[in-house]
Structure formats: structure tokens, C-alpha cells
Design an enzyme around this catalytic site. Structure first.
Site, PDB file in Angstrom:
ATOM      1  N   ASP A 120      40.135  29.716  33.032  1.00 15.64           N
ATOM      2  CA  ASP A 120      41.421  30.601  32.355  1.00 15.64           C
ATOM      3  C   ASP A 120      42.825  29.052  32.117  1.00 15.64           C
ATOM      4  OD1 ASP A 120      40.716  32.759  31.345  1.00 15.64           O
ATOM      5  OD2 ASP A 120      41.409  33.900  33.242  1.00 15.64           O
ATOM      6  N   ASP A 160      40.263  36.838  35.103  1.00 15.00           N
ATOM      7  CA  ASP A 160      41.625  37.222  36.054  1.00 15.00           C
ATOM      8  C   ASP A 160      41.398  39.289  35.038  1.00 15.00           C
ATOM      9  OD1 ASP A 160      42.736  36.641  33.945  1.00 15.00           O
ATOM     10  OD2 ASP A 160      44.067  35.621  34.987  1.00 15.00           O
TER      11      ASP A 160
END
Length: 1218
Positions: A496, A817
């Protein structure tokens, strides 16, 4: 579902009798029973029940002495009283095994049992004196040189073997015990990490899940895993995934008006809200299921201790509870020896906790099952697959060698005594002959003991446990042990952007307001006051109320950002404009928000509706600028007036404002609003009609700086042969700018940066299906995937893993996440979840949690993973050298001299050195940066490389030459008596002592050689950095001196003089010099060498081959049962835990009867399926059998959707309790 749970509750025996409960009812206006029966209902029934019993939710709250706005007080006595009345939010774990149980388990090792029996026979025979001592006629060496004292010392060898067996058992048990302790430590650490937001005294605080009590007011938000049951008090667009309880994969919409019941163990997929906690721990829905599974375990264990592992045909009387029909079937469940052992081993180190994050060993199957849905058996980790294969091969070889040794010894003795010397078997000679046979048998068994590498699983466990402990300090919380080793093979990392590569501290640095582009924060006077008011309201109201800016912890520090970081950046922007969001929120509290469309990955925006004083509505919206601007039809112009905003204006704005911001690495957010009439009231469910025709207020550019350590970490990855790809939801220009800053893309490189929709267009054919060939054209060059959805991330990960373009199968690590990252995290070989920003769902799907959310921690994980792999290779290199030499010496020595030069007790000492001590010494080598300078090994790389094979054989040849020289001409060199052909019970000779001593010293110095496996010359490099290694080598040397000088008869050692010691040492040190000679020989010239320990090569196999392969492994396990089982078990400890469940999963769903392959379970009769809503027919399939024990174990670990299935109307209930 309600009815099912209703009757299910009845199985759970009430605690502390009814009297206690009546008292509690006095303290609170509601009893535990009432709350439990309330939580079994859903939807309209639940609402009706609340109305009938309590009036409304407010009154229930008052009865529980709680407040919907302020929650509970933080008064410890009140909290304790609640725990007494309604229980704690924690399910008691299963008791760990005691040390004695572990000792007993270690004693089950077949080889040790054989040795014990042999030793006991040897002991018994040594006390037996043949009548009249007329033993001369019994053949050579029966009496011979023995004198009285020596004859009496015959018992010592048997006793010594028993003593060394005890040593081995204690060491094994201690290792198991410390391993179990570590797992439990890890487990409790994971549990402590799990915190939840509750309101106490009007403040939102984070508390550990175990401290939640009934009456708490909990804040529920996107991505949470609910830790307790509760009733929704206020909710915004709340959707829950209840599949873990009901098996229904559709998300269930929850609202105060329609269905306010929230259950523990379910996931929040969208929205937010506030719930009143009504049931915790064993009284919550998850707790009730766990209790059902764990019930009766104690009795079962007692029965197991008695070894009652046979068919039981009789019925057992069982308590009956109200509403429940319990049928005891005649469950003839047979249980083979193997199954029993399985169920004993099932316990593992797993506590039956109700924690959302699975224990270190649990849950492995689920992940791995999903990884290869088409493969019929559960995948082992790469390393375990290679080790199992290698261990089976070595075990078979050892078994053959030991059998041949015994046969040759017996034949040689029989032919020599009865044919050559022509003696006849006399009855009085029988004990003496038997003693010889026992001696041969003991020699055979010791060859086997040395040949079988039972230290392998120990080395793996120690290495992993040591690494896991150290990785904690490097901010890696490992949840699945094998992830640690897999990480060393990683070839690709999909990361990410936000929070991993960047600091996740968002600040607004540019803005476009009233047709003006501000390159820094504008002065409030530069903005039209109407626009400013609009910005303040839009940001204050349309940011989650859980996001806020707090004063810094340290004076002069930066203010603390709590909640969603992008929203905190916007709130910080208001503070920079000298305005405050708090008064606006006080004026319009969260309860007054009329409708909230929460942020999700599909919308990429969030909208909130408030009712204006005149009854009309205003919608505030914020989101990704290029998406939201398409929904805007007007904009606030220079004087704060609204003007039209045409597509042409939009394109110009994108070109002049948004792209320049994005190219500087800023994330652009558009803020907009819309006024809606109150009459007729809009259809709020039709979101497309509501969030359109907006008026743009402002566009802001938010900076999220790259973490300072990230560029260097990415550079290390690239040097180590790992490709880093960025997968982000951000704009492509922003993503490209950040990727360049991080070093993911370099000018002049051949790379691709794609947007999600572009990526999808390229990988799909005309029918819209994804094609692997198309993905294969893209992924090797792809470095940035922007504006990607979680599905794109999953597609990319799957595409890379399944690809066969490169000769090495890619091993992919993924960071995530969000809740929607779950599938990609599970699909990846190693999933990293963010410890700070990550949601519970992401953490549960992951293998490793990054406690600092930092990319450079991933690089440390790679280093540790490679270190684990290298440690095990070092251990193998050392162990196999000892194996080859010891087996060859014992075998040829026995064949030529009818006696092994290395005695049983000496062999056990060598075994201890090379298994237990070496695994400790070599498995705890700390990692070095040099590990990151080589390419990943890859899946199909053999465990034993050509260089290692060269070292093993080279050192083996040196040791064998030395030992055979000593064996056949040693007595001449040292001018001592020969030890060959010594009679039974003769005193130890110096000759054989020198052989033993030289052998051990060569192993010690070779252990130093084994520290390097890539042909390095300096074997002492970093040796003092590992105190464990130094102390073990020196300690072993010290013990060796004691054994030789003072071991005497038990160790078959005669004391040596200084000169003899120096010669032994000289030969030992020769190992180091010989190591240099071997390193000089180029491996490439040795064409005859073969690698060993290849992976199982699952990738290329067809399903049929795999099924055969599975049979073969089972067959190998059966064969090894006759020889050695402990190490094999140890190696598969984690897999075995879940074997039953994995087979259940293979055999399709849980609908109806259960099918199970006969190789693991004999039969399972009665699983009763009924359709009456108020009864559950429970069939006890022989609760006493070992089988039920393993079911209870595996279910307790599993506790997910496969537990119970219900159809949409909750009519047909299938429930299996074993």
C-alpha cells in the site's frame, strides 16, 4: 438461527445456581438469563422482545445503569460488580500440558522404546550367571579375559543406556514445554493488542477487549471485529458480515428500527454506530458455541488417559435440559492407533480463546486451504514440504542400514560359532547367546537412532521461535510461524502507499477556493466568509466524529491525529484557518445526523445529510476529486456565489489544478454540498439520485510525506532480488510521484504505471473474463497500480502467484490495512497487516502484523526469513555429515569386527550433540545485512545445494579415513592394546576411546565449518556475535573431557594421557584446515554431485499425482511409525492440528451428513439433521472416543462459518455436536 441458539443455550450448565442470579437481578434491573435469551433473537422478534420486556432500548440501558451518551463510569467497584453478575469478556483457555505429560509424550518415541526394552533385557541378563560357570564350551569370548569384578559390571551398559534415554526424553520434553510457553506468550500478546473503543464518563477510550463489561457503550466502526454481543443504539449505514455465525455471505444491514442485534465474532463491513454491550465471554453467541465445543472435554481426557481407544457400543446416560432432545446413538466409532496419537497431539499449544486473531497455530489451514482451492490436500509451507521429504528419505535409509547391520552381526556370529567352530547349542549357554543377540540388537537400534534426524523439527522450531521472538523487537508480530520462513523466499512485495511507504500524517498544503489556487494555507481573510462557513460545516459534519485532533503528548510536539488520517488532515486545515470544528459538532451531535453514506472502496467518497432549521435537507460530500467533480454541476466562484460548472470547466480544472497537485505527490480531495427539499422527502436509498448535481466548495491537496527510511529499504529489496510494486487507491499522478520519491520507479527503467480500470481492460477478454496470459504480459513490468479496488489487488496477487512465465514460481508478500484487503492478504504467500491503521478484519487475514506500519520492517522480515532458511541448511549440513560418518562406521565396524566401534551410550551422546545442541547452536545465528545481497532461493530450490553436498561428502570422507585408520592400525600408531574382537563385558579399551574422542572432536570443529553454507572461507566470521554457539561448543568440549577421563564403564571409555589428547585435538583441528581445502575445489567441476531436498513440486503436479503423493506420504508415515515417529510428528505439529477440518472442507459443505475419508476416521454414524425450529437433536458420536476429542479440538480452533449453517428463514437447523 434464533431458535437454534435458544436450544443451544440449554446445553450450557448454569453457573453458581439460580440463587446468585436472583441477587444480581436486585443490583441490576435485568438478569443474565434475560439478556441471553434476548440475544438469541433477530430482527422483528428481537424488537418485539425489547418492547415487551424493557419498553425500549433506553430503558434497557437504564436498567443496566448505563447511559447512551456518557457510557459507564470508570468506577472499579461497579465494573467488578458487572463482571460478577454478567461474566468477563474472555473464554478460559484449555489447560496447558504439564511437564510430566510432555515427558510421557516424548517417551512414546518408538526408537527410544526399543532402546529401553533392549537395555532392560541387557540389564536382566547381566545379573544372570549360568550355573556352574561352565561356560567355556559356549564359544569365543564368552568368558575370556573377564574377571569377577568385570562380570559384575555387566549391568552398567544397560543402566547407562537407560540413563541416556532419560536425558534425551527430558531435553525433548523441556523443548516442547518452552515451545508451548512461547506460543501462549505470543497468543496473549496478540490478545493484548486487540483493543476496542468504548465510552466511559463521556470520553471515548480504547480498552483491551477482555476488560469490556455488560453495560459498556461501544463505538463500532468500519473494519471492526465485534468482541461482544450488543444492541445498536445509533447507527449510520451499518452493514455486518455475519457469515462466521450463520454461513450467509451477504452483508446484513443493521438499524435501530429494523434489526439492532449485533453479535460477537461478526465483522463490520460498512458504516459506524454505537452499541450497548449486553453479553460478554461465555454468554455471548460466540462464547456459547465455544462452550458447547469445549464441554465435556475434561471427562474425555480422563478416559483417554486410561487408553480407552476402542469401540464403545453401549449408550451413555446424559443430562437432559429443557427444550432439548438428546439422542444418544450407538456410536461405534473405531479409532485406530494412529487416530489416537492424532488426538493426543491435537492439543498442540492452542488455547481455546475467543480472540478475533487466531492463535499462532490455529487458522493455518483456512489460509492455506484457500490458497490452492484446486489442490486436494493442504499445502505445507515450502520449507516443511522439503524437510518432510528429506526426513522420510533419511529415515528409510537409516531403517535399512540398521536392519542390515543386525542381520550381518547375527549371521556372522551364528556361522562363526556353530558352523566354523562346529559347536552345538547347549541349554546352559542360551543366556550367553541371548546376551550377544541383545548386544547386536542394541547396536542396530543405535545405528537407527543416529541415522534418523529427529533434531530437524527441533531445529526448525527453535529457529522459528527464536526468530519470532527477535522479530517482535523489529516490529513484526508473527501470527503464523511458517510465514516467517516463507518471507525469506519472497520475490515480490505489493505494498500500500498510505501509511506504509508514507508517514500517514496528512496535512493540507494547497487548496483551490473561490476560483483561486493557494499554494500554501490561505489567510482566512482571503476567503469569502460564506465559503469559509461552508468549508467549516462541510468538514466538521462530514468527517467521522471519531476523527479528531488532540493536543500533543510532549510539549512542542505535533498535535495527535486520532481516527481516519485523511479526515484529520482536513480538520487540521480548519485549525490552520483559525476555526474550530468542536462547536459545530456540539451543535449537531452524531445522533442528529439524518443519513450517512459512509466511505467505502466503491464510492470513494463520504456524504452526510443534515436537516436544516426550515425542515429542508443539506448533503455534504467529500471524496476523490476526479470522481466527485464529475457529480458537480456548479461551483462557488470568486465572490462566494454559485456559478455553473460545465464539463469543459471540469477538464480545465483537472489540467490546471488537480494534475499539478497530484504530480507533486499530493492527494486531492473535493468538498461539495447540495440542498434538497423536504417535500417530497427524497428517497434516501437511491444514492445515485441523491449524490449528484452537487456544488463544489473547494479542492484541497493533502500531503503525506514519504517515510525517510523507505527509499533505502526499497533499494535493499531491489538488491535482494525482490520487486516492489505499489498498489494504491490514489490518483495515478500522485502514485507515480510518490513511487519515484521512494525509488520504486527510476528514470530510464522500463516500467508500467496503470490505473485500475486500465488494468482491468488489459487483462480481460471480450467476454470480460480474466485471462492468465494477459496478466502475464503486464505484471513483470507493472510497478504502480493506482485507483485500484481491493478486487484489482486480489486479481494482481493471484495473477503473479499463478504465473508460469518465469522459471521460478513467484512468492508474493502483500500489505493491507482495510477490511476489503482481506482476500488479497489471504491469497498472498505472506500477508502483512498494519498494526496501527489496520482494521481487525485485515489483521485476522494476515500472517504478520507490522506494529509500526513501516515498510522497512518488511525488509527486516525478509532478512529473518532468509536467516531461518540458512540456519536450517547449516544444521542439515552438519547433521548429515555426522549421520553419514556414524552410520558408516557403525555398519562397517560391525560387519568387520562384529562390534560397533561407537558403543550405544556413545552414540546417544553423539546424537545429543548433533541433534539438540547443534540445533540450538546453529539455529540461533543472528541475521546479517549480507543476507540481503543475494537473490531469493525460490520455491523449487533444493534444501541441500551443490556446495553443501560438496561440504557434506568432503568432510565425511576426511572423517571416515581418520576413523578407519585408527580402527585398523590405531593400536600400532599409539602402541596400545587393540580393542577389536573384545569379548562380552570386557573393560573399555584406550583404542576405542581414542576413536570415540577423535570422532566427537571432529564433529565439534566441523560445527564451526557448518556456520557457512555458501562456500565462504572465513568460518569464524561473526562467531562471537552468537554467545549461544560459543557456549555450546565449549560446553560440549568440557563434557567430552569429563566423559573420556571419568566416564569409565558406562561410557565404555578408558582415560587418555596428554599426548593422546593432543593427537585427538590435532585431528579435530584438521577439520578446519580440510574445510579450506574443500572450499578451494570449485563446485562446478564436480559434475557427479546431486542436490537433495527438493520441494514437493506441487506446481507441476496434476490432481491425480497429488492424490498418489498423499498416499505415499501416508505410507511413509506408516513405515516410519515402525522406526521413528516423534520427529515426524513434530514436523507436522501445526498441520496435524487441523487435519480433520481440512478433510471436512474437502468433502464439500457441511450440509447434511458428513463424509470423511476412511484413512483418518473409521466411521461416524449418526449426524442427525432435523427441521423443527425448537429442537436440536444432538447425536453423541461416542464422546469417549479419541475421535470426538480431535473434533472438539479442531472446531474450537476453527469456530467459523463451517460450524453451523442455516437457511434464509432459519427453519432448517443443522447442528453437529460431537
Amino acid at each position: 438461527m434464533g431458535e437454534m441458539a435458544n436450544s443451544a443455550v440449554e446445553f450450557y450448565p448454569k453457573r453458581g445456581g439460580g440463587g446468585a442470579e436472583a441477587n444480581h437481578a436486585g443490583d441490576f434491573g435485568v438478569t443474565l438469563e434475560e439478556l441471553r435469551s434476548l440475544m438469541e433473537l433477530r430482527g422483528a422478534e428481537a424488537l418485539q422482545k425489547i418492547q415487551d420486556s424493557f419498553g425500549d432500548v433506553e430503558s434497557l440501558c437504564q436498567r443496566l445503569k448505563s447511559s447512551t451518551s456518557d457510557g459507564l463510569s470508570d468506577n472499579p467497584t461497579d465494573l467488578e460488580k458487572r463482571r460478577q453478575a454478567f461474566g468477563q469478556n474472555f473464554i478460559p483457555p484449555k489447560k496447558p500440558k504439564t511437564f510430566l505429560q510432555l515427558v510421557w509424550e516424548a517417551l512414546q518415541d518408538v526408537t527410544l522404546i526399543i532402546l529401553e526394552i533392549a537395555a532392560i533385557i541387557s540389564l536382566g541378563l547381566s545379573f544372570y550367571q549360568p550355573p556352574g560357570h561352565e561356560s567355556e564350551g559356549c564359544g569365543n569370548g564368552s568368558g575370556g579375559t573377564e574377571d569377577e569384578g568385570e562380570a559384575e559390571a555387566g549391568w552398567i551398559e544397560g543402566a547407562a543406556i537407560l540413563l541416556s534415554v532419560i536425558c534425551v526424553v527430558l531435553v525433548t520434553a523441556f523443548n516442547d514445554w518452552s515451545k508451548e510457553k512461547q506460543f501462549r506468550g505470543l497468543q496473549s500478546r496478540i490478545e493484548l493488542e486487540q483493543r476496542f473503543a468504548v465510552v466511559r464518563n463521556g470520553n471515548v477510550i480504547q480498552i483491551p477487549v477482555a476488560e469490556m463489561v455488560v453495560g459498556d457503550m461501544a463505538q463500532v466502526k468500519y473494519g471492526d471485529l465485534l468482541p461482544a454481543d450488543g444492541v445498536l443504539i445509533q447507527g449510520n449505514d451499518l452493514k455486518i458480515d455475519e457469515s462466521s455465525l450463520t454461513g450467509e455471505s451477504d452483508h446484513v444491514r443493521k438499524s435501530v428500527e429494523k434489526d439492532p442485534m449485533l453479535l460477537s465474532g461478526t465483522h463490520v463491513m460498512e458504516g459506524s454506530g454505537r452499541m450497548l454491550v449486553t453479553a460478554v465471554g461465555v454468554n455471548s453467541q460466540t462464547g456459547i458455541i465455544f462452550t458447547l465445543l469445549g464441554a465435556g472435554e475434561g471427562e474425555e481426557e480422563k478416559k483417554e488417559k486410561k487408553g480407552r481407544c476402542k469401540k464403545e457400543e453401549h449408550q451413555t446416560p446424559t443430562k437432559t435440559y429443557r427444550n432439548t432432545v438428546i439422542e444418544n446413538a450407538e456410536a461405534g466409532v473405531g479409532c485406530s492407533e494412529k487416530d489416537c496419537t492424532h488426538s493426543k497431539k491435537q492439543d498442540g499449544a492452542v488455547a481455546m480463546e475467543m480472540q478475533p486473531l487466531k492463535s499462532a497455530e490455529g487458522g493455518e489451514v483456512e489460509e492455506k486451504e484457500k490458497k490452492k482451492a484446486n489442490v486436494p490436500k493442504k499445502e505445507k509451507s515450502v520449507l516443511q514440504g522439503k524437510l518432510t521429504k528429506l526426513a522420510v528419505q533419511i529415515g528409510k535409509a537409516g531403517l535399512v542400514m540398521s536392519a542390515i547391520t543386525v542381520i550381518i552381526l547375527v549371521l556372522y556370529f551364528v556361522i562363526e560359532t556353530f558352523v566354523v567352530e562346529g559347536r552345538s547349542w547347549l541349554p546352559e549357554c542360551t543366556p550367553i547367546y541371548v546376551q550377544y543377540f541383545v548386544k547386536f540388537f542394541i547396536i542396530g537400534v543405535t545405528v537407527l537412532v543416529v541415522a534418523v534426524p529427529e533434531g530437524l523439527p527441533l531445529a526448525v522450531t527453535i529457529s522459528l521461535a527464536y526468530s519470532v521472538k527477535k522479530m517482535m523487537k523489529d516490529n513484526n508480530l508473527v501470527r503464523h510461524l511458517d510465514a516467517c520462513e516463507t518471507m525469506g523466499n519472497a520475490t515480490a512485495i505489493c505494498s500500500d502507499k498510505t501509511g506504509t511507504l508514507t508517514t500517514n500524517r496528512m496535512t493540507v498544503v494547497q487548496s483551490y477556493i473561490n476560483d483561486q489556487h493557494f499554494r500554501e494555507i490561505p489567510d482566512p481573510s482571503q476567503i469569502h466568509h460564506n465559503t469559509l462557513e461552508m468549508i467549516v460545516n462541510a468538514i466538521s459534519i462530514n468527517c467521522a466524529y471519531t476523527s479528531k485532533i488532540m493536543p500533543p503528548d510532549v510539549e512542542g510536539g505535533l498535535p495527535k491525529q486520532v481516527g481516519n488520517k485523511t479526515e484529520c488532515g482536513l480538520l487540521g486545515f480548519l485549525l490552520d484557518l483559525k476555526r474550530d470544528y468542536a462547536p459545530v459538532r456540539e451543535q449537531i451531535p452524531e445522533e442528529k445526523l439524518y443519513k450517512v453514506y459512509t466511505f467505502n472502496s466503491v464510492r470513494k467518497s463520504m456524504s452526510t445529510v443534515v436537516q436544516m432549521p426550515d425542515g429542508s435537507f443539506r448533503l455534504y460530500s467529500k471524496g476523490a476529486s476526479e470522481i466527485l467533480l464529475k457529480k458537480c454541476s456548479s461551483i462557488l466562484g470568486a465572490n462566494g456565489e454559485t456559478r455553473n460548472f460545465k464539463p469543459r470547466d471540469r477538464d480545465e480544472m483537472v489540467k490546471k489544478v488537480i494534475e499539478p497537485m497530484a504530480c507533486e505527490g499530493l492527494r486531492t480531495i473535493c468538498i461539495a454540498y447540495r440542498d434538497l427539499p423536504c417535500n417530497p422527502e427524497p428517497d434516501w436509498d437511491n444514492e445515485a439520485e441523491i449524490v449528484t448535481d452537487l456544488t463544489c466548495i473547494a479542492v484541497v491537496g493533502i500531503e503525506d510525506p514519504v517515510r525517510p527510511e523507505v527509499p533505502e529499504a526499497i533499494c535493499k529489496c531491489q538488491r535482494a532480488g525482490i520487486t516492489v510494486r505499489m498498489v494504491t487507491g490514489d490518483n495515478i499522478n500522485t502514485a507515480r510521484a510518490i513511487a519515484a520519491k521512494c525509488g520504486i520507479i527510476q528514470p530510464g527503467d522500463d516500467f508500467l504505471c496503470l490505473e485500475g480500470k486500465d488494468f482491468n481492460r488489459r487483462i480481460r477478454n471480450e467476454k470480460g473474463e480474466i485471462e492468465q496470459e494477459r496478466i502475464d504480459k503486464i505484471w513483470p513490468k507493472l510497478r504502480v497500480l493506482a485507483r485500484s479496488s481491493p478486487t484489482d489487488k486480489h486479481t494482481l496477487v493471484k495473477g503473479i502467484i499463478d504465473s508460469t512465465v518465469l522459471e521460478q514460481r513467484q512468492v508474493v508478500a502483500v500489505t493491507g490495512d482495510g477490511t476489503n484487503d482481506g482476500p488479497a492478504l489471504k491469497k498472498a504467500d505472506v500477508g502483512f497487516a498494519m498494526g496501527i491503521a489496520g482494521t481487525d478484519v485485515a489483521k485476522e487475514a494476515s500472517d504478520i502484523i507490522l506494529t509500526d506500519d513501516n515498510f522497512s520492517s518488511i525488509v527486516k522480515a525478509v532478512m529473518w526469513g532468509r536467516n531461518v532458511y540458512d540456519s536450517i541448511s547449516k544444521f542439515l549440513q552438519f547433521q548429515l555429515t555426522v549421520n553419514i560418518v556414524a552410520v558408516t562406521v557403525a555398519f562397517t565396524g560391525a560387519c568387520i569386527t562384529q562390534d560397533s566401534p561407537l558403543k550405544a551410550v556413545q552414540m546417544l551422546w553423539v546424537n545429543l550433540i548433533m541433534d539438540t545442541f547443534a540445533s540450538l547452536a546453529l539455529a540461533t545465528e543472528p541475521p546479517t545485512e549480507a543476507l540481503l545481497l543475494r537473490k531469493p532461493y525460490g520455491r523449487n530450490n533444493p534444501l541441500i545445494s551443490l556446495t553443501m553436498m560438496k561440504n557434506i561428502l568432503g568432510h565425511g570422507v576426511y572423517q571416515l579415513i581418520i576413523i578407519f585408520t585408527l580402527l585398523f592400525v590405531g593400536e600400532k600408531i599409539f602402541n596400545i592394546d587393540s580393542g577389536r574382537n573384545a569379548p562380552l563385558h570386557s573393560p573399555p579399551s584406550e583404542h576405542y576411546t581414542i576413536i570415540f574422542n577423535t570422532f566427537v572432536l571432529m564433529q565439534l570443529f566441523n560445527e564451526i565449518n557448518a556456520r557457512k553454507i555458501h562456500g565462504e572461507r572465513n568460518v569464524f566470521d561473526g562467531i562471537f556475535g552468537n554467545p549461544i554457539f560459543c557456549s555450546i561448543v565449549l560446553g560440549t568440549f568440557g563434557v567430552q573431557i569429563v566423559i573420556v577421563q571419568f566416564g569409565g564403564k558406562p561410557f565404555s571409555c578408558a582415560p587418555l594421557n596428554v599426548e593422546q589428547w593432543l593427537w585427538c585435538l590435532f585431528v579435530g583441528v584438521g577439520e578446519l584446515l580440510w574445510g579450506q581445502v574443500i572450499a578451494t575445489v570449485p563446485t562446478s567441476h564436480l559434475k557427479c554431485l546431486k542436490e537433495a531436498g527438493h520441494g514437493p513440486g506441487t506446481d507441476e503436479m496434476t490432481e491425480d499425482e497429488l492424490a498418489d503423493d498423499e498416499e505415499e506420504i501416508d505410507h511413509a508415515e506408516r513405515e516410519l511409525r515402525r522406526g521413528q515417529i516423534l520427529w515426524f510428528r513434530g514436523l507436522n505439529r501445526i498441520q496435524t492440528q487441523m487435519e480433520v477440518v481440512s478433510t471436512f472442507k474437502r468433502s464439500g459443505s457441511f450440509q447434511g451428513a458428513v463424509r470423511r475419508r476412511s484413512s483418518v476416521l473409521s466411521q461416524l454414524h449418526d449426524v442427525t439433521n432435523i427441521s423443527t425450529p425448537t429442537h436440536v437433536v444432538l447425536s453423541t458420536a461416542n464422546a469417549n472416543s479419541c475421535l470426538s476429542h480431535s473434533f472438539a479440538q479442531t472446531f474450537a480452533l476453527y469456530g467459523n462459518g463451517s460450524l453451523l449453517k442455516t437457511d434464509a428463514h432459519y427453519q432448517s437447523v443443522e447442528y453437529i455436536v460431537i
